[in-house]
Design an enzyme around this catalytic site. Structure first.
Site, PDB file in Angstrom:
ATOM      1  N   GLN A  98      -2.475   2.759   9.900  1.00 13.48           N
ATOM      2  CA  GLN A  98      -1.178   2.819   9.199  1.00 13.48           C
ATOM      3  C   GLN A  98      -0.142   3.580  10.019  1.00 13.48           C
ATOM      4  O   GLN A  98       1.052   3.291   9.925  1.00 13.48           O
ATOM      5  CB  GLN A  98      -1.339   3.487   7.822  1.00 13.48           C
ATOM      6  CG  GLN A  98      -2.047   2.642   6.779  1.00 13.48           C
ATOM      7  CD  GLN A  98      -3.529   2.916   6.742  1.00 13.48           C
ATOM      8  OE1 GLN A  98      -4.134   3.337   7.738  1.00 13.48           O
ATOM      9  NE2 GLN A  98      -4.149   2.676   5.594  1.00 13.48           N
ATOM     10  N   ASN A 106      -5.505  12.510   0.319  1.00 17.78           N
ATOM     11  CA  ASN A 106      -4.636  11.612   1.093  1.00 17.78           C
ATOM     12  C   ASN A 106      -5.496  10.850   2.098  1.00 17.78           C
ATOM     13  O   ASN A 106      -6.721  11.041   2.149  1.00 17.78           O
ATOM     14  CB  ASN A 106      -3.537  12.436   1.792  1.00 17.78           C
ATOM     15  CG  ASN A 106      -2.455  11.562   2.410  1.00 17.78           C
ATOM     16  OD1 ASN A 106      -1.928  10.664   1.748  1.00 17.78           O
ATOM     17  ND2 ASN A 106      -2.125  11.788   3.674  1.00 17.78           N
ATOM     18  N   LYS A 107      -4.871  10.025   2.868  1.00 15.11           N
ATOM     19  CA  LYS A 107      -5.565   9.182   3.843  1.00 15.11           C
ATOM     20  C   LYS A 107      -6.598   9.956   4.653  1.00 15.11           C
ATOM     21  O   LYS A 107      -6.343  11.093   5.071  1.00 15.11           O
ATOM     22  CB  LYS A 107      -4.517   8.555   4.765  1.00 15.11           C
ATOM     23  CG  LYS A 107      -5.037   7.672   5.864  1.00 15.11           C
ATOM     24  CD  LYS A 107      -5.945   6.558   5.381  1.00 15.11           C
ATOM     25  CE  LYS A 107      -5.380   5.716   4.274  1.00 15.11           C
ATOM     26  NZ  LYS A 107      -6.398   4.911   3.558  1.00 15.11           N
ATOM     27  N   ASP A 142      -2.189  10.744  -2.245  1.00 16.82           N
ATOM     28  CA  ASP A 142      -2.511   9.678  -3.204  1.00 16.82           C
ATOM     29  C   ASP A 142      -2.806  10.241  -4.585  1.00 16.82           C
ATOM     30  O   ASP A 142      -2.650   9.560  -5.594  1.00 16.82           O
ATOM     31  CB  ASP A 142      -3.693   8.857  -2.700  1.00 16.82           C
ATOM     32  CG  ASP A 142      -3.236   7.990  -1.547  1.00 16.82           C
ATOM     33  OD1 ASP A 142      -3.190   8.498  -0.418  1.00 16.82           O
ATOM     34  OD2 ASP A 142      -2.860   6.829  -1.794  1.00 16.82           O
ATOM     35  N   ARG A 164       0.842  -1.190   0.000  1.00 14.48           N
ATOM     36  CA  ARG A 164       0.000   0.000   0.000  1.00 14.48           C
ATOM     37  C   ARG A 164       0.881   1.245   0.000  1.00 14.48           C
ATOM     38  O   ARG A 164       2.101   1.160   0.124  1.00 14.48           O
ATOM     39  CB  ARG A 164      -0.947  -0.018   1.222  1.00 14.48           C
ATOM     40  CG  ARG A 164      -0.180  -0.395   2.472  1.00 14.48           C
ATOM     41  CD  ARG A 164      -0.527   0.319   3.691  1.00 14.48           C
ATOM     42  NE  ARG A 164      -0.440   1.757   3.583  1.00 14.48           N
ATOM     43  CZ  ARG A 164       0.697   2.455   3.685  1.00 14.48           C
ATOM     44  NH1 ARG A 164       1.884   1.874   3.828  1.00 14.48           N
ATOM     45  NH2 ARG A 164       0.668   3.769   3.615  1.00 14.48           N
ATOM     46  N   GLY A 165       0.201   2.415  -0.126  1.00 16.76           N
ATOM     47  CA  GLY A 165       0.947   3.663  -0.275  1.00 16.76           C
ATOM     48  C   GLY A 165       1.110   3.895  -1.771  1.00 16.76           C
ATOM     49  O   GLY A 165       1.492   2.979  -2.517  1.00 16.76           O
ATOM     50  N   ALA A 166       0.829   5.131  -2.197  1.00 19.94           N
ATOM     51  CA  ALA A 166       0.728   5.408  -3.640  1.00 19.94           C
ATOM     52  C   ALA A 166       1.937   4.923  -4.460  1.00 19.94           C
ATOM     53  O   ALA A 166       1.763   4.162  -5.419  1.00 19.94           O
ATOM     54  CB  ALA A 166       0.457   6.897  -3.848  1.00 19.94           C
ATOM     55  N   ARG A 226      -7.651  -0.676  -6.835  1.00 23.44           N
ATOM     56  CA  ARG A 226      -7.964   0.462  -5.956  1.00 23.44           C
ATOM     57  C   ARG A 226      -8.161   1.708  -6.831  1.00 23.44           C
ATOM     58  O   ARG A 226      -7.460   1.859  -7.833  1.00 23.44           O
ATOM     59  CB  ARG A 226      -6.840   0.719  -4.931  1.00 23.44           C
ATOM     60  CG  ARG A 226      -6.705  -0.404  -3.905  1.00 23.44           C
ATOM     61  CD  ARG A 226      -5.790  -0.021  -2.752  1.00 23.44           C
ATOM     62  NE  ARG A 226      -6.445   0.865  -1.806  1.00 23.44           N
ATOM     63  CZ  ARG A 226      -5.806   1.434  -0.776  1.00 23.44           C
ATOM     64  NH1 ARG A 226      -4.520   1.221  -0.576  1.00 23.44           N
ATOM     65  NH2 ARG A 226      -6.459   2.215   0.057  1.00 23.44           N
TER      66      ARG A 226
HETATM   67  O1  MRU Z   1      -4.774   3.262   2.047  1.00 19.60           O
HETATM   68  P1  MRU Z   1      -3.292   3.471   1.988  1.00 19.60           P
HETATM   69  O2  MRU Z   1      -2.588   2.943   3.198  1.00 19.60           O
HETATM   70  O3  MRU Z   1      -2.702   2.947   0.705  1.00 19.60           O
HETATM   71  O4  MRU Z   1      -3.114   5.049   1.990  1.00 19.60           O
HETATM   72  C1  MRU Z   1      -1.815   5.571   1.915  1.00 19.60           C
HETATM   73  C2  MRU Z   1      -1.758   7.037   2.058  1.00 19.60           C
HETATM   74  O5  MRU Z   1      -2.747   7.711   2.168  1.00 19.60           O
HETATM   75  C3  MRU Z   1      -0.405   7.672   1.932  1.00 19.60           C
HETATM   76  O6  MRU Z   1      -0.324   8.820   2.717  1.00 19.60           O
HETATM   77  C4  MRU Z   1      -0.150   8.043   0.466  1.00 19.60           C
HETATM   78  O7  MRU Z   1      -0.343   6.937  -0.358  1.00 19.60           O
HETATM   79  C5  MRU Z   1       1.204   8.596   0.242  1.00 19.60           C
HETATM   80  S1  MRU Z   1       2.428   7.333   0.355  1.00 19.60           S
HETATM   81  C6  MRU Z   1       3.950   7.989   0.015  1.00 19.60           C
END
Ligand code: MRU
Length: 352
Positions: free
Chosen positions: A199, A250-251, A240, A49-51, A92
């Protein structure tokens, strides 16, 4: 500082290798995935996970799909690549790096139709490896730019996980922290636990502590208190997807942090590579927001269900922080200040 390889290609075994993030911080389990449905599931369930990490995983996934095809002619091959791309893209909806990486991979196949299928497969492997290697450099550069904005001894608040578990090495929002740490800065990081999937608690606290960085975990509703105490001099978060006008998705919970930061006069920075900027989304309202299972809110992590059966649940995985709340956006090519439209365009042009 220990190096966790979040996402990698195992060429010999034709596999995507990831660290299973759903098991952290208690167990460090490596998964070796060879099937497309397992790669799709790994992205959908946040095992990876994470962009940036999602983009890297998808590019390796698409390479493996191309490698495994028995197609002998270009037309069958490209049809299979397109079908695999569409499948991975459905895992996603919000992080644009997923679509950006898949487009890059498809473009390799489209631009080399004059070559043999075997040659195209090799070029796709090279592209997937390049996407991963570039990400490390990009994150380091974001870290250098971010570090120029802070001072030794500062308190930093971050939300979710935008560290090395979300990318190939330094991460985005945590890159200034890691680089500062390498240079002997004593930074104090306040980590929002980040409901509902934790997270912050499970991943950010884990990776910062493994690196020996001063880490304090707080519940999401404690951010105002630590800001009021004067313990936070700057907020760094990832994104994201950043819209053309600088609205940053973002999250879930990030926009609340930005509102608080504005209230307390604390600079709020989005750290994101230009691959996270989506000029096709004019504003945050154009960005699709993933909604996830209600059980993440009512049951997950608890010993027993913690909400009445049948209660209505709204569980958006992301929110959009309006550009008026963002002090600047830190990219690998530099720091973009408002008005964002023009600055973001310039940054993207710098990368061309
Ligand atoms: O749902 P996730 O855990 O994939 O969400 C991740 C985030 O929101 C991060 O802050 C974002 O992807 C940036 S990662 C460098």
């Amino acid at each position: 500082m220990p190096y966790i390889d979040t996402v990698a290609l195992d060429e010999q075994n034709s596999a995507l290798v990831i660290i299973d993030q759903t098991q952290l911080p208690n167990e460090e389990i490596k998964l070796t995935l060879t099937e497309q449905n397992d790669i799709w599931k790994a992205i959908q369930t946040l095992q990876v996970r994470g962009a940036p990490a999602i983009g890297i995983a998808a590019s390796i996934g698409l390479y493996l799909a191309a490698k495994e095809t028995n197609a002998e002619n270009y037309s069958t091959f490209i049809d299979e690549v397109k079908a695999a791309k569409e499948y991975l893209a459905s895992s996603r909806p919000t992080a644009v790096n997923l679509f950006w990486a898949l487009d890059r991979m498809e473009k390799v196949a489209l631009n080399h139709r004059d070559k043999s299928v075997t040659e195209i497969k090799d070029l796709m492997r090279d592209e997937a490896v390049k996407i991963k290697n570039e990400d490390e450099l990009v994150c380091r550069s974001i870290g250098e730019h971010g570090l120029s904005l802070i001072k030794d001894g500062w308190g930093i608040l971050t939300h979710c996980n935008a560290g090395r578990l979300a990318a190939s090495k330094y991460g985005t929002a945590l890159a200034p922290v890691y680089i500062g740490h390498e240079r002997g800065y004593k930074l104090k990081v306040f980590v929002d636990e980040t409901r509902p999937l934790l997270q912050g608690a499970r991943l950010t606290a884990y990776e910062l502590m493994s690196a020996g960085i001063d880490t304090t975990l707080i519940c999401d509703n404690m951010a105002s208190q630590v800001m009021k105490n004067g313990w936070v001099q700057v907020v760094f978060t990832g994104a994201d997807r950043v819209a053309a006008n600088g609205d940053a998705c973002n999250k879930i919970g990030t926009s609340g942090v930005a509102v608080l930061a504005k209230h307390y006069g604390i600079p709020f920075y989005i750290c994101a590579p230009t691959s996270t900027v989506d000029m096709r989304s004019a504003t945050g309202a154009d960005i699709p927001i993933e909604e996830r299972d209600a059980a993440e809110v009512t049951e997950m992590w608890y010993k027993e269900r913690m909400a009445p059966e049948g209660v209505k649940v709204y569980n958006p995985a992301f929110d959009c922080t309006g550009n008026e709340l963002i002090t600047a956006i830190i990219t690998e090519h530099g720091i973009v200040k408002p008005p964002f439209n023009e600055g973001l365009l310039k940054m993207i042009d710098n990368g061309r």
